[in-house]
Design an enzyme around this catalytic site. Structure first.
Site, mmCIF file in Angstrom:
data_model
loop_
_atom_site.group_PDB
_atom_site.id
_atom_site.type_symbol
_atom_site.label_atom_id
_atom_site.label_comp_id
_atom_site.label_asym_id
_atom_site.label_seq_id
_atom_site.Cartn_x
_atom_site.Cartn_y
_atom_site.Cartn_z
ATOM 1 N N ALA A 1 0.820 -1.220 0.000
ATOM 2 C CA ALA A 1 0.000 0.000 0.000
ATOM 3 C C ALA A 1 0.846 1.258 0.000
ATOM 4 O O ALA A 1 0.345 2.345 -0.256
ATOM 5 C CB ALA A 1 -0.929 -0.007 1.213
ATOM 6 N N ARG B 1 10.430 7.154 -1.503
ATOM 7 C CA ARG B 1 11.842 7.239 -1.898
ATOM 8 C C ARG B 1 12.056 6.968 -3.396
ATOM 9 O O ARG B 1 13.113 7.232 -3.932
ATOM 10 C CB ARG B 1 12.674 6.255 -1.042
ATOM 11 C CG ARG B 1 12.767 6.688 0.406
ATOM 12 C CD ARG B 1 13.250 5.565 1.322
ATOM 13 N NE ARG B 1 12.174 4.642 1.690
ATOM 14 C CZ ARG B 1 12.306 3.622 2.554
ATOM 15 N NH1 ARG B 1 13.484 3.392 3.114
ATOM 16 N NH2 ARG B 1 11.289 2.832 2.822
ATOM 17 N N GLY C 1 1.634 2.314 8.448
ATOM 18 C CA GLY C 1 2.736 1.415 8.783
ATOM 19 C C GLY C 1 2.449 -0.031 8.397
ATOM 20 O O GLY C 1 1.302 -0.402 8.114
ATOM 21 N N GLU D 1 14.177 -1.173 13.958
ATOM 22 C CA GLU D 1 14.366 -0.469 12.688
ATOM 23 C C GLU D 1 15.642 0.363 12.751
ATOM 24 O O GLU D 1 15.981 0.898 13.814
ATOM 25 C CB GLU D 1 13.157 0.446 12.423
ATOM 26 C CG GLU D 1 11.900 -0.309 12.074
ATOM 27 C CD GLU D 1 12.118 -1.255 10.908
ATOM 28 O OE1 GLU D 1 12.302 -0.782 9.779
ATOM 29 O OE2 GLU D 1 12.134 -2.483 11.136
ATOM 30 N N ASN E 1 16.122 -8.124 8.957
ATOM 31 C CA ASN E 1 14.763 -8.614 8.755
ATOM 32 C C ASN E 1 14.399 -8.483 7.271
ATOM 33 O O ASN E 1 14.457 -7.407 6.707
ATOM 34 C CB ASN E 1 13.817 -7.751 9.617
ATOM 35 C CG ASN E 1 12.354 -7.962 9.266
ATOM 36 O OD1 ASN E 1 11.955 -9.052 8.873
ATOM 37 N ND2 ASN E 1 11.560 -6.902 9.405
ATOM 38 N N ASN F 1 13.805 0.242 -2.306
ATOM 39 C CA ASN F 1 13.267 1.466 -1.725
ATOM 40 C C ASN F 1 13.452 2.672 -2.637
ATOM 41 O O ASN F 1 12.693 3.621 -2.556
ATOM 42 C CB ASN F 1 13.895 1.734 -0.355
ATOM 43 C CG ASN F 1 13.413 0.712 0.676
ATOM 44 O OD1 ASN F 1 12.269 0.271 0.639
ATOM 45 N ND2 ASN F 1 14.293 0.311 1.570
ATOM 46 N N TYR G 1 7.251 2.881 -47.632
ATOM 47 C CA TYR G 1 6.302 2.958 -46.514
ATOM 48 C C TYR G 1 5.039 2.209 -46.901
ATOM 49 O O TYR G 1 4.359 2.562 -47.875
ATOM 50 C CB TYR G 1 5.953 4.412 -46.146
ATOM 51 C CG TYR G 1 4.831 4.435 -45.129
ATOM 52 C CD1 TYR G 1 4.995 3.780 -43.902
ATOM 53 C CD2 TYR G 1 3.599 5.025 -45.388
ATOM 54 C CE1 TYR G 1 3.976 3.726 -42.967
ATOM 55 C CE2 TYR G 1 2.568 4.980 -44.465
ATOM 56 C CZ TYR G 1 2.773 4.328 -43.254
ATOM 57 O OH TYR G 1 1.750 4.265 -42.333
ATOM 58 N N ASN H 1 6.711 -7.350 -55.597
ATOM 59 C CA ASN H 1 7.923 -6.561 -55.361
ATOM 60 C C ASN H 1 7.558 -5.081 -55.280
ATOM 61 O O ASN H 1 6.876 -4.548 -56.161
ATOM 62 C CB ASN H 1 8.900 -6.782 -56.525
ATOM 63 C CG ASN H 1 10.184 -6.004 -56.305
ATOM 64 O OD1 ASN H 1 11.039 -6.424 -55.533
ATOM 65 N ND2 ASN H 1 10.301 -4.865 -56.965
#
Ligand code: UD1
Ligand code: CA
Length: 461
Positions: free
Chosen positions: A11, A16, A78, A155, A170, A228, A366, A377
């Site tokens: 979420a 960063r 969080g 942390e 972790n 991150n 084209y 051709n």
């Protein structure tokens, strides 16, 4: 894995990354980063995956696919709060939960199976996946008690200088017993450096209560690396790219220079195909056997048959039959169906064109919104005028047609089988089969005119 539910946290805004695109959708070799995590989770045998989305929720849901359940975390409070949103969807049963972060795309089904096995065989209440890094940077550090048991996770932003020295980190991948996870998610608080509800705190609280917290450690630190910012993105893209190239080489493909070859995750290539340097092969492409691709070629969602040669060219959303040669310097735009043994040479552009077997356009053409029949051709400098300034029109050229050089075919127009169009013609009317069309002003020759002019200007001779 029976009775195991996957929860993938995706979420976050990915601040960063400094991007308008939600972080979960940043592509790595053609696949969104969080889709790698979902695939690993499903491939490990977890059938029910819940993805927590929030930032750019609708776009993320659209981009990640419909084989998972989604839950929206309105405010990114969080990882603990995100996990709680998913747990709220689960009943009271005694399930196990595998929680993953959506930003660790190198995670493998094998390591997830190992984590789940260790969790179940040890009977732990929670098991956290860890690894040891030379430079643990911003990762959460694993705190262990003197007896080696896991005491908690701190942390980096909340860690003391001493704790920051810990190199075991972790991975943000865990197994929990669902009832306990639910219980402890209610107990965490945002009293930390980032004022967030940390999922990591669940581990510390459980350990403090004497619950059994175990760790499974990955020997290979790569599989748990997270993204991150864009430098992480580039680093992990490099690792995933080499895995893809390795698979191709083991399938019998020669890569003349792997370091300048870029291939997306789902590209399939037959044996004895040779890929020359500076080649990019993007999502949805399939290449047959014995092809020669590159140098300096880009293929996007292209199906090539066998023995196809493409050099210094760009081909997008098109198919090409066996033995066809394209390039150098051709631009094949979306919607082309090119047959076998076709020759498309330098500075030819085609778009939404059906070009049948053994047709040839060797230079400077084209062909747009057109059909070119077998063995036809197209001469140098010939083009279809498919656009009148308002709408696109089609040009239908039959089989065994000879279009001379510098022919302008003003669509809508049809040229029948076996017809011949003289060089320099501007074709505005249909040409019947086997006919000759000449649509240019007749040549006038004035004997001696040039010499006379030079004499008048005083430059005789
Ligand atoms: C997290 C871990 C850290 C670990 C690292 C591994 C926490 C508190 N920290 O840190 O210990 O070493 O992963 O890569 O868990 N997310 C949400 N909702 C939120 C916040 C985050 O869904 O409210 C999602 C993010 O989209 C992301 C994942 O959770 O996919 C991890 O969040 P992120 O902010 O990247 O955590 P890290 O700081 O990397
Ligand atoms: Ca992260």
């Amino acid at each position: 894995m029976p009775d195991m539910v996957g929860i993938i946290l995706a979420a976050g805004k990915g601040t960063r990354m400094k991007s308008k695109l939600p972080k979960a959708l940043h592509p790595i070799c053609g696949k969104p980063m969080t889709r790698y995590v979902i695939d690993a989770c499903r491939d490990s045998g977890v059938e029910d995956c819940i993805v927590v989305i929030g930032h750019g929720a609708e776009q993320v849901r659209e981009g990640l696919g419909s084989d998972v359940r989604y839950v929206v975390q309105e405010q990114q409070l969080g990882t603990g709060d995100a996990c709680k949103r998913a747990v709220a969807l689960l009943g009271e049963g005694g399930l196990d939960v595998l929680v993953l972060a959506g930003d660790t795309p190198l995670v493998s089904p094998e390591i997830l199976k190992r984590l789940a096995d260790e969790h179940r065989s040890s009977g732990a209440d929670a098991t956290v996946l860890t690894t040891v890094l030379d430079d643990p940077g911003q990762y959460g550090r694993i705190l262990r008690a003197p007896d080696g048991s896991v005491r908690g996770i701190v942390e980096a932003k909340d860690a003391s200088a001493e704790e920051r020295g810990i190199r075991e980190i972790n991975a943000s991948i865990y197994c929990f017993k669902l009832p306990l996870l639910r219980d402890y998610l209610d107990r965490i608080t945002p009293a930390n450096a980032q004022s967030e509800y940390y999922l990591t705190d669940v581990i510390g609280l459980m350990a403090a209560d004497g619950r059994r917290v175990a760790a499974a450690t990955s020997e290979d630190p790569n599989v748990v690396l997270g993204i991150n910012h864009r430098a992480d993105l580039a680093h992990l893209t490099g690792i995933i790219r080499s895995q893809i190239l390795e698979r191709l080489m083991l399938d019998g493909v020669t890569l003349v220079d792997p370091s300048s070859t870029y291939v997306d995750f789902d590209v399939q290539t037959g044996p004895d195909t040779v890929i020359y340097p500076q080649t990019v092969i993007e999502k949805g492409s399939t290449i047959g056997e014995g092809c020669t691709i590159g140098p300096s070629t880009r293929l996007v969602n292209v199906k090539l048959g066998n023995e196809v040669t493409v050099l210094f060219s760009n081909i997008v959303d098109s198919t090409v039959g066996d033995g066809t040669r394209i390039g150098p310097f051709a631009n094949i735009r979306p919607g082309c169906r090119i047959g076998s043994k076709v020759k498309i040479g330098d500075f030819v552009e085609a778009k939404n064109a059906e070009i049948h077997d053994s047709a040839s356009m060797s230079h400077l053409a084209y062909i747009g919104d057109a059909v070119v029949g077998e063995h036809t051709n197209i001469g140098a400098g010939s083009i279809t005028c498919n656009y009148d300034g308002f709408t696109k029109h089609r040009t239908i050229i039959g089989r065994n047609v000879f279009i001379g050089s510098n022919v302008t075919m003003v669509a809508p127009v049809e040229i029948g089988d076996g017809a011949l169009v003289a060089a320099g013609s501007v074709v505005t009317e249909n040409v019947p089969g086997d006919a000759l069309a000449i649509a240019r002003s007749e040549q006038t020759v004035k004997e001696g005119w040039a010499k006379q002019r030079r004499e008048q200007k005083g430059r005789g001779g």
